[in-house]
Design an enzyme around this catalytic site. Sequence first.
Site, PDB file in Angstrom:
ATOM      1  N   TYR A 150       0.392  14.004   1.510  1.00 21.65           N
ATOM      2  CA  TYR A 150       0.074  14.536   2.838  1.00 21.65           C
ATOM      3  C   TYR A 150       0.202  16.060   2.924  1.00 21.65           C
ATOM      4  O   TYR A 150       0.561  16.605   3.966  1.00 21.65           O
ATOM      5  CB  TYR A 150       0.942  13.853   3.919  1.00 21.65           C
ATOM      6  N   ARG A 176       2.828  19.948   7.663  1.00 18.51           N
ATOM      7  CA  ARG A 176       3.790  18.910   8.054  1.00 18.51           C
ATOM      8  C   ARG A 176       4.968  19.438   8.873  1.00 18.51           C
ATOM      9  O   ARG A 176       5.536  18.718   9.671  1.00 18.51           O
ATOM     10  CB  ARG A 176       4.280  18.126   6.832  1.00 18.51           C
ATOM     11  N   GLU A 201       0.812  -1.219   0.000  1.00 14.98           N
ATOM     12  CA  GLU A 201       0.000   0.000   0.000  1.00 14.98           C
ATOM     13  C   GLU A 201       0.844   1.266   0.000  1.00 14.98           C
ATOM     14  O   GLU A 201       0.819   2.035   0.966  1.00 14.98           O
ATOM     15  CB  GLU A 201      -0.885   0.026   1.245  1.00 14.98           C
ATOM     16  N   TYR A 203       5.308  17.606  12.303  1.00  5.72           N
ATOM     17  CA  TYR A 203       6.435  16.652  12.385  1.00  5.72           C
ATOM     18  C   TYR A 203       7.802  17.312  12.220  1.00  5.72           C
ATOM     19  O   TYR A 203       8.790  16.623  12.020  1.00  5.72           O
ATOM     20  CB  TYR A 203       6.336  15.584  11.286  1.00  5.72           C
ATOM     21  N   ARG A 228       2.837   7.681  -0.061  1.00  4.50           N
ATOM     22  CA  ARG A 228       3.817   8.765  -0.215  1.00  4.50           C
ATOM     23  C   ARG A 228       4.694   8.578  -1.453  1.00  4.50           C
ATOM     24  O   ARG A 228       4.926   9.530  -2.194  1.00  4.50           O
ATOM     25  CB  ARG A 228       4.706   8.786   1.044  1.00  4.50           C
ATOM     26  N   CYS A 240      -1.746  32.999  11.806  1.00  7.53           N
ATOM     27  CA  CYS A 240      -1.456  33.748  13.022  1.00  7.53           C
ATOM     28  C   CYS A 240      -0.870  32.884  14.110  1.00  7.53           C
ATOM     29  O   CYS A 240      -1.481  32.720  15.167  1.00  7.53           O
ATOM     30  CB  CYS A 240      -2.736  34.404  13.511  1.00  7.53           C
ATOM     31  N   GLU A 241       0.259  32.276  13.843  1.00  8.50           N
ATOM     32  CA  GLU A 241       0.984  31.635  14.929  1.00  8.50           C
ATOM     33  C   GLU A 241       2.430  31.401  14.539  1.00  8.50           C
ATOM     34  O   GLU A 241       2.733  31.162  13.364  1.00  8.50           O
ATOM     35  CB  GLU A 241       0.285  30.360  15.410  1.00  8.50           C
TER      36      GLU A 241
HETATM   37  N1  LLP Z   1      -1.294   1.655   4.709  1.00  7.31           N
HETATM   38  C1  LLP Z   1      -1.673   2.029   5.936  1.00  7.31           C
HETATM   39  C2  LLP Z   1      -2.500   1.135   6.741  1.00  7.31           C
HETATM   40  C3  LLP Z   1      -1.271   3.268   6.449  1.00  7.31           C
HETATM   41  O1  LLP Z   1      -1.641   3.619   7.669  1.00  7.31           O
HETATM   42  C4  LLP Z   1      -0.477   4.132   5.642  1.00  7.31           C
HETATM   43  C5  LLP Z   1      -0.074   5.441   6.136  1.00  7.31           C
HETATM   44  C6  LLP Z   1      -0.126   3.700   4.354  1.00  7.31           C
HETATM   45  C7  LLP Z   1      -0.538   2.457   3.922  1.00  7.31           C
HETATM   46  C8  LLP Z   1       0.685   4.556   3.416  1.00  7.31           C
HETATM   47  O2  LLP Z   1       1.973   4.805   3.887  1.00  7.31           O
HETATM   48  P1  LLP Z   1       3.008   5.625   2.976  1.00  7.31           P
HETATM   49  O3  LLP Z   1       3.397   4.736   1.816  1.00  7.31           O
HETATM   50  O4  LLP Z   1       2.329   6.830   2.498  1.00  7.31           O
HETATM   51  O5  LLP Z   1       4.132   5.895   3.872  1.00  7.31           O
HETATM   52  N2  LLP Z   1       0.634  12.229   7.678  1.00  7.31           N
HETATM   53  C9  LLP Z   1       1.938  11.593   7.796  1.00  7.31           C
HETATM   54  C10 LLP Z   1       1.939  10.201   7.245  1.00  7.31           C
HETATM   55  C11 LLP Z   1       0.959   9.286   7.928  1.00  7.31           C
HETATM   56  C12 LLP Z   1       0.938   7.916   7.316  1.00  7.31           C
HETATM   57  C13 LLP Z   1      -0.214   7.149   7.841  1.00  7.31           C
HETATM   58  N3  LLP Z   1      -0.392   5.877   7.281  1.00  7.31           N
HETATM   59  C14 LLP Z   1       2.977  12.467   7.104  1.00  7.31           C
HETATM   60  O6  LLP Z   1       2.622  13.535   6.620  1.00  7.31           O
HETATM   61  O7  LLP Z   1       4.152  12.112   7.067  1.00  7.31           O
END
Ligand code: LLP
Length: 440
Positions: free
Chosen positions: A393, A333, A293, A337, A296, A364-365
């Site tokens: 994201y 982000r 899956e 983070y 990113r 405003c922060e």
């Molecule tokens: N599958 C599941 C069950 C997940 O929870 C996630 C991401 C993915 C796949 C996809 O992961 P990726 O390939 O995108 O790393 N908002 C955060 C990232 C949170 C990811 C949550 N789950 C950021 O901006 O870095």
Amino acid sequence: MNERSTLKIDEKGHLRIGGADALDLAARFGTPLYVMDEQYIRDMCAAYRTAIEEEYGGNGLVLYASKAFCCTAVYKIVQSEGVGADVVSGGELYTARRAGFPAEKIYLHGNNKLRRELEEAADYGVTVVADAYSELDMLDEICAEKGKILNVLLRVNPGVEAHTHHYIQTAKTDSKFGFSVEGGAAMDFARYALQKKHIALQGFHSHIGSQIFELHSFRLAADKLLSFMADVKNTLGFEAAQLNLGGGFGIWYTDEDAVQSVSDYAAGLKSILREVKEQAAAKGLRAPFLLVEPGRSVVGEAGVTLYTVGAVKDIPGVKKYAAVDGGMFANPRYALYQAKYTAVLAGRAREKATERVSIAGKCCESGDIVCADVQLPPARRGDILAVLSTGAYNYSMASNYNRNLVPPVVLVKDGQADYIVKPQSYEDLVRNDAVPARLR
Ligand code: LLP
């Protein structure tokens, strides 16, 4: 920089993305503007899909994790590349359905799915990745009412710690996600699921974190999951047909990160697939239908956000800020983070970077920073600033904080640019406001 055929600096020193000059895009569509490179998204989908075909006999499916970037057009793109979708809410499921995405290629995630979301999943017939006992109860009941049997995976936790920001580490045993393989919680959960009459258990899912570069972590997780699957077979007599390894491949944000080509990502996935094949054989299991899956890595580097520089503030000897017309409402982000990014002046991208500046947002922060301490040539009011690797994201986590407008998204390919998310208006902002009679 992560230069490639569809992202480069031309002889005039202008940034070009998807064959379009970033300055032209900014002039035509305004800023702030999210720009997405269609070819890159297609190439990443094709690379992952081909890796499964070549290394795993096609016995698997890539699911695009649409939480990274969700809109109707992106579902159309990934679907046309033979990729499925991971959705994580009724809203994502709705968008995927409206895009005409086939149910058999959709997997619904979430640690606390709503009854309504499960009903919608059952109506459409998608696979549900269950993450609670009460969810199995609710789903079984819903399916009984509707006279359906739904395919289910169980979210389990292999206890592999991925090296990434702690907020996005999900496979540690104290996680809110999944049931631990170690200690027997996952086994108990599987036993429970197998008793349910209206769900068809297909296998297991795990996701060990995000922005991970160590392929070793994925291979280790796969080993642990296959051992668990062998235990389940011996203990419960159930041989899982499917294994979903989640997402998490890391991408380039700054020169601290490796630049990877599309084929590097494919090679990484292949090494994981080899491990799965070998371990399955070693443990006397059929090689499971394998799902991954990525979110990113499919869309992250496809995206560039264009801003216009406004106020520039120098605090002599302390810090220099260049403020832009975006901020945490368009990219939260850094605030969440302390994420790092690379920024370039889109019209002077070859000019020597002589200054260290922080790109501030307009909210405003004080914590509203787009990226901290980037190296740039002296930025002036009116310059177009491009922040790279913002495809994942950013838009999906945008908000109307301070009643700023969420920027539109433009898709570029071979120099052609079209909206895939149209601009918001002030009218959109007040559309759902309501004024009780006593206030009128
Ligand atoms: N599958 C599941 C069950 C997940 O929870 C996630 C991401 C993915 C796949 C996809 O992961 P990726 O390939 O995108 O790393 N908002 C955060 C990232 C949170 C990811 C949550 N789950 C950021 O901006 O870095």
